[in-house]
Write a protein that holds these residues in place. Structure first.
Motif, short mmCIF file in Angstrom:
data_model
loop_
_atom_site.label_atom_id
_atom_site.label_comp_id
_atom_site.label_asym_id
_atom_site.label_seq_id
_atom_site.Cartn_x
_atom_site.Cartn_y
_atom_site.Cartn_z
N GLY A 190 2.97 32.55 -46.13
CA GLY A 190 3.31 31.62 -45.06
C GLY A 190 3.03 30.18 -45.43
O GLY A 190 3.86 29.29 -45.19
N LEU A 191 1.88 29.93 -46.04
CA LEU A 191 1.53 28.55 -46.38
C LEU A 191 2.31 28.04 -47.58
O LEU A 191 2.61 26.85 -47.68
N LEU A 192 2.67 28.93 -48.51
CA LEU A 192 3.55 28.51 -49.61
C LEU A 192 4.94 28.15 -49.09
O LEU A 192 5.57 27.20 -49.57
N LEU A 193 5.41 28.90 -48.10
CA LEU A 193 6.69 28.57 -47.47
C LEU A 193 6.61 27.20 -46.80
O LEU A 193 7.53 26.37 -46.93
N PHE A 194 5.50 26.95 -46.10
CA PHE A 194 5.33 25.66 -45.45
C PHE A 194 5.27 24.53 -46.48
O PHE A 194 5.92 23.49 -46.30
N ALA A 195 4.50 24.73 -47.55
CA ALA A 195 4.38 23.69 -48.58
C ALA A 195 5.73 23.42 -49.23
O ALA A 195 6.07 22.26 -49.54
N SER A 196 6.53 24.47 -49.44
CA SER A 196 7.86 24.29 -50.02
C SER A 196 8.76 23.49 -49.07
O SER A 196 9.53 22.62 -49.51
N HIS A 197 8.66 23.80 -47.78
CA HIS A 197 9.44 23.07 -46.79
C HIS A 197 9.07 21.60 -46.78
O HIS A 197 9.93 20.71 -46.74
N MET A 198 7.75 21.32 -46.83
CA MET A 198 7.31 19.93 -46.84
C MET A 198 7.78 19.22 -48.11
O MET A 198 8.14 18.04 -48.08
N TRP A 202 -0.30 15.26 -50.26
CA TRP A 202 -1.49 15.90 -50.85
C TRP A 202 -1.97 17.05 -49.97
O TRP A 202 -2.37 18.12 -50.49
N VAL A 203 -1.97 16.87 -48.67
CA VAL A 203 -2.40 17.94 -47.76
C VAL A 203 -1.52 19.17 -47.93
O VAL A 203 -2.01 20.31 -47.98
N SER A 204 -0.21 18.97 -48.03
CA SER A 204 0.71 20.09 -48.22
C SER A 204 0.41 20.82 -49.52
O SER A 204 0.44 22.06 -49.59
N PHE A 205 0.11 20.04 -50.58
CA PHE A 205 -0.23 20.65 -51.87
C PHE A 205 -1.50 21.51 -51.74
O PHE A 205 -1.53 22.66 -52.20
N TYR A 206 -2.53 20.97 -51.11
CA TYR A 206 -3.79 21.71 -50.99
C TYR A 206 -3.66 22.89 -50.02
O TYR A 206 -4.39 23.88 -50.16
N LEU A 207 -2.75 22.80 -49.05
CA LEU A 207 -2.53 23.94 -48.16
C LEU A 207 -1.97 25.14 -48.92
O LEU A 207 -2.22 26.29 -48.55
N GLY A 208 -1.19 24.88 -49.97
CA GLY A 208 -0.72 25.98 -50.80
C GLY A 208 -1.75 26.40 -51.83
O GLY A 208 -1.90 27.59 -52.13
N LEU A 209 -2.49 25.43 -52.38
CA LEU A 209 -3.45 25.73 -53.45
C LEU A 209 -4.66 26.50 -52.95
O LEU A 209 -5.14 27.42 -53.63
N PRO A 245 14.59 13.57 -40.84
CA PRO A 245 14.36 14.87 -40.19
C PRO A 245 13.93 15.93 -41.21
O PRO A 245 14.21 15.82 -42.41
N LEU A 246 13.25 16.96 -40.70
CA LEU A 246 12.91 18.10 -41.56
C LEU A 246 14.20 18.81 -41.98
O LEU A 246 15.10 18.97 -41.17
N PRO A 247 14.28 19.26 -43.24
CA PRO A 247 15.52 19.90 -43.69
C PRO A 247 15.77 21.25 -43.02
O PRO A 247 16.92 21.61 -42.76
N HIS A 248 14.69 22.02 -42.76
CA HIS A 248 14.85 23.37 -42.18
C HIS A 248 13.77 23.60 -41.13
O HIS A 248 12.82 24.35 -41.38
N PRO A 249 13.88 23.02 -39.95
CA PRO A 249 12.85 23.21 -38.92
C PRO A 249 12.58 24.67 -38.58
O PRO A 249 11.45 25.03 -38.23
N SER A 250 13.60 25.52 -38.69
CA SER A 250 13.43 26.93 -38.34
C SER A 250 12.48 27.65 -39.28
O SER A 250 12.00 28.74 -38.96
N TRP A 251 12.20 27.09 -40.45
CA TRP A 251 11.25 27.72 -41.37
C TRP A 251 9.84 27.77 -40.78
O TRP A 251 8.98 28.52 -41.25
N GLY A 252 9.60 26.98 -39.75
CA GLY A 252 8.28 27.02 -39.11
C GLY A 252 7.98 28.36 -38.47
O GLY A 252 6.82 28.76 -38.39
N TYR A 253 9.02 29.07 -38.06
CA TYR A 253 8.79 30.35 -37.38
C TYR A 253 8.29 31.45 -38.33
O TYR A 253 7.33 32.15 -38.00
N PRO A 254 8.91 31.66 -39.50
CA PRO A 254 8.31 32.64 -40.42
C PRO A 254 6.94 32.20 -40.92
O PRO A 254 6.07 33.06 -41.17
#
Length: 363
Positions: free
Chosen positions: A100-108, A127-134, A57-66
């Protein structure tokens, strides 16, 4: 979907923007289509998909909202800044999207650390998560250099490549491998080709960023491997009939080949239009036709199974409207480099796609 329609409307109203690489309307429309429609769907889809791939499971699903709030507020501000040539709004909106995308990449990243199973599909998503932040980080740095006096337009290439190849091509080949296998009931297809494909595309991206001739060659090999991997999946399928979502996926891959051929021929504008309006729009809309009914059915009807009548998953989507949406999107994308009214065809296809998805939500 709203951001995608906004971008298509801008292109339909102002096709002359295509003739200037940094035209305000072109900058606004491209960010709406790629950062709005493409990234919005991708980030949303990865929330339910990553736990399936990682079997954790995702560690913090609620992080999707911010993440949603920062991206959803920041992008319109950024687009408004482009249209009004106001760098402050571009910087503010881009900064919110970046957060927002750095928060998402950190969550991933936290999710990948908890993975109980690793595979080439998981590697692709990492890799997609990395490039979403980069990608937004490179865009923000480019904007700052403009303010500080050491702007280099060549560095914009890094931002574009990280977004188009790093985010979207890697996401499509990785997520597509998993989803097309699921949607066609394909079994026994190993992921070795996908693992090789990730190496080839990343090395090709690096070569293109460094302006090495091998970069384009590796990108061509990667596209060929992506088509071959899809062929292997379809050859092993149990479900012989291809539904509307898979047909969209295959049409999108054809546009990726067209975009590559245009790039090899030096037609950058053609390549960009076929990539964005053909490859991205068709594949993303096709995947939405599969993902959205599943999510709605799981949320609304799964608890009622055995207690009463529930609709079949297939019956929730108006397939005729979805099919016509794909035809209009594909035809408009194909003609867009040569005939400016074709953008209205793309917009009509986008509206039909929105109607089909709205019907799913209302079902």
């Amino acid at each position: 979907m709203g951001f995608g329609l906004w971008g298509l409307l801008l292109l339909a109203l102002h096709p002359e923007a295509l003739h200037a690489a940094r035209h305000p309307v072109l900058l606004a429309a491209s960010h709406l289509l790629f950062l709005g429609f493409g990234v919005g769907v991708l980030v949303g889809a990865m929330h339910p998909l990553v736990p399936v791939v990682l079997e954790a499971p995702l560690p913090h699903p609620s992080w999707g909202y911010p993440t949603l709030a920062l991206w959803g507020v920041g992008l319109p501000l950024q687009v408004w800044g482009f249209l009004k040539a106001e760098p402050r709004w571009v910087a503010l909106g881009g900064g919110l999207v970046l957060l927002g995308l750095l928060l998402f990449a950190s969550h991933m990243a936290l999710a990948f650390r908890r993975a109980s199973r690793w595979s080439p599909v998981a590697t692709a998503l990492a890799w997609v998560s990395f490039y979403l932040g980069l990608t937004p980080l490179l865009g923000m740095l480019q904007a700052l250099t403009l303010r500080m006096g050491f702007y280099d337009p060549e560095r914009l290439l890094w931002h574009v490549l990280a977004g188009l190849v790093g985010v979207f091509v890697l996401a499509v080949v990785g997520v597509g491998h998993k989803l097309v296998s699921m949607f066609t009931l394909s079994h026994g297809v190993d992921e070795s080709v996908l693992g090789l494909l990730l190496w080839v595309l990343n090395l090709g991206l690096l070569g293109l960023a460094l302006k090495q001739p091998m970069g384009l060659g590796l990108l061509a090999v990667g596209v060929g491997l992506a088509c071959y991997d899809t062929f292997r999946i379809l050859r092993h399928r149990v479900k012989r009939a291809l539904d509307v979502g898979v047909r969209h996926y295959l049409a999108g891959l054809a546009f990726l080949v067209l975009a590559l051929l245009a790039l090899l021929a030096g037609q950058t504008l053609w390549a960009g239009l076929w990539f964005g309006l053909g490859f991205l729009a068709l594949i993303v809309s096709g995947m939405l036709y599969k993902i959205v009914p599943f999510l709605v059915w799981t949320y609304r009807y799964a608890p009622r199974v055995g207690l009463g009548t529930v609709p079949a998953l297939k019956a929730m989507l108006p397939e005729q409207a979805a099919g016509w949406a794909g035809i209009l999107l594909g035809l408009g994308a194909l003609l867009a480099p040569f005939w400016s009214p074709a953008f209205w065809l793309c917009l009509a296809g986008g509206l039909l796609c929105a109607y089909a998805l709205e019907e799913v939500l209302r079902s």
